[in-house]
Write an enzyme that holds these catalytic residues in place. Structure first.
Site, PDB file in Angstrom:
ATOM      1  CG  LEU A   1      -1.971  -1.382   1.325  1.00 54.54           C
ATOM      2  CD1 LEU A   1      -2.483  -0.935   2.669  1.00 54.54           C
ATOM      3  CD2 LEU A   1      -2.909  -1.131   0.029  1.00 54.54           C
TER       4      LEU A   1
ATOM      5  N   GLY B   1       4.315   0.627   4.854  1.00 58.99           N
ATOM      6  CA  GLY B   1       5.491   1.061   5.028  1.00 58.99           C
ATOM      7  C   GLY B   1       5.901   1.904   6.064  1.00 58.99           C
TER       8      GLY B   1
ATOM      9  CG  ASP C   1      10.171  10.221   4.217  1.00 54.29           C
ATOM     10  OD1 ASP C   1       8.643  10.156   4.562  1.00 54.29           O
ATOM     11  OD2 ASP C   1      10.713   9.846   3.170  1.00 54.29           O
TER      12      ASP C   1
ATOM     13  CG  LEU D   1      -5.636   3.080   1.499  1.00 51.84           C
ATOM     14  CD1 LEU D   1      -5.720   3.582   2.867  1.00 51.84           C
ATOM     15  CD2 LEU D   1      -6.333   1.521   1.733  1.00 51.84           C
TER      16      LEU D   1
ATOM     17  CE  LYS E   1      -2.948  11.503  -3.432  1.00 51.94           C
ATOM     18  NZ  LYS E   1      -3.663  10.445  -4.776  1.00 51.94           N
TER      19      LYS E   1
ATOM     20  CG  LEU F   1      -3.436   8.734   4.751  1.00 52.61           C
ATOM     21  CD1 LEU F   1      -4.647   8.112   4.784  1.00 52.61           C
ATOM     22  CD2 LEU F   1      -3.947  10.178   5.439  1.00 52.61           C
TER      23      LEU F   1
END
Length: 316
Positions: A189, A209, A213, A235, A247, A249
């Site tokens: 994802l 993941g 960072d 998603l 986007k 998250l």
């Protein structure tokens, strides 16, 4: 013989001193005038202490009764707490009976330890804690995997949360996720993927993941998934939500959105249940137009219609 008579006479004189006018012996100690006379020789402070001591002795039984009452009260309170605790525990256990575990696997990929500063590793640690806690209380808990655990992250967990070694219902691995599961079962994802996830496949293992960072390594997880030949997807956020921020998250937000989707069966409900307000999420209608934008378009159309009507009347 002379010595014995002298001793007898001295003893008789001593006895006379100890006998009063009525022929009775004087008491060694009295609470009356003798005590009062004795008190006259005491200082103010000593008198105060003596009175305090007498009062303390007089109230001994009262204190004993009060201790007994407090003991009984504590016993009653403990009994009430135990009953309330049993009620609350049974209340907590009741919803768990309705829990239906999901066969879906969610993998937290922690193989990016060397790309993060220690402060970001600690943020990841907190996000993992949140994922674990939310999965434990979910109606449809998933099979949670934590892979590639080591380095700074493990050090942080050992220092800040030593109880993690006792976590339940979680698979913790030092190996990379590609060594734990079959490649064809994996779906990474990532928001950089061009593929949009419409449905969740219970037979798949979805990888999130574990990289905090702040966009320093943008697209890194996407590139890694391509290198390993793993299916990837994002998603369906853009289909239901318009945000005033990026986007990308947090790990726990992605995890919680999937848990919410499993419970509610709706991506839109899942997004608006989990997304924080600071993201400025606004619903998007089925046509893909933001609700606010649609209202502005309608106002512009009304103004154009009004201008057209006025122009027509002038021509007539």
């Amino acid at each position: 013989m002379a010595d014995d008579s002298v001793k007898s006479e001295a003893s008789a004189q001593q006895e006379d001193k100890n006998v009063n006018n009525t022929g009775c012996e004087k008491p060694a100690n009295t609470n009356g005038k003798a005590t009062a006379a004795g008190n006259q020789g005491l200082s103010k402070r000593q008198k105060k202490k003596l009175l305090k001591h007498h009062k303390w002795e007089e109230e001994r039984e009262l204190r004993k009764q009060k201790r007994k009452e407090r003991k009984q009260l504590r016993r009653l309170q403990r009994q009430n707490h135990q009953e309330e605790g049993e009620d609350s525990q049974s209340a907590k256990k009741r919803p768990r009976r309705e829990v239906t575990p999901s066969s879906l696997r969610l993998v937290l990929d922690c193989s990016f330890d060397d790309l993060m500063l220690i402060k970001d590793v600690r943020k990841l640690h907190k996000q993992i804690q949140r994922c674990y806690a939310e999965n434990r209380r979910a109606l449809h808990p998933v099979q949670l995997y934590l892979t590639s655990l080591g380095g700074q992250l493990k050090q942080s967990m050992d220092e800040k949360d030593k109880g993690w070694v006792n976590w339940k219902d979680i698979n913790i691995k030092t190996e990379h996720y590609s060594e734990v599961m079959a490649k064809e079962e994996l779906v990474y994802l990532t928001s950089d993927s061009p593929n949009v996830l419409e449905e969740l496949d219970q037979k798949k293992a979805y990888v999130i993941g574990g990289l905090v960072d702040h966009n320093h390594h943008k697209g890194y997880t996407f590139e890694k998934a391509k290198e390993l030949g793993i299916t990837h997807a994002q998603l369906p956020l853009s289909s239901f939500v318009k945000m005033n921020s990026r986007k990308v998250l947090a790990v726990n937000h992605v995890f919680e959105i999937i848990l919410a989707y499993l419970e509610k069966g709706s991506w839109q409900e899942a997004f608006f249940t989990i997304l924080p307000q600071r993201k400025g999420a606004v619903a998007v209608n089925q046509a893909g137009t933001n609700t606010q934008d649609k209202e502005e378009e309608e106002e512009e159309e009304e103004e154009e219609d009004s201008d057209t009507a006025e122009h027509t009347e002038k021509m007539d």
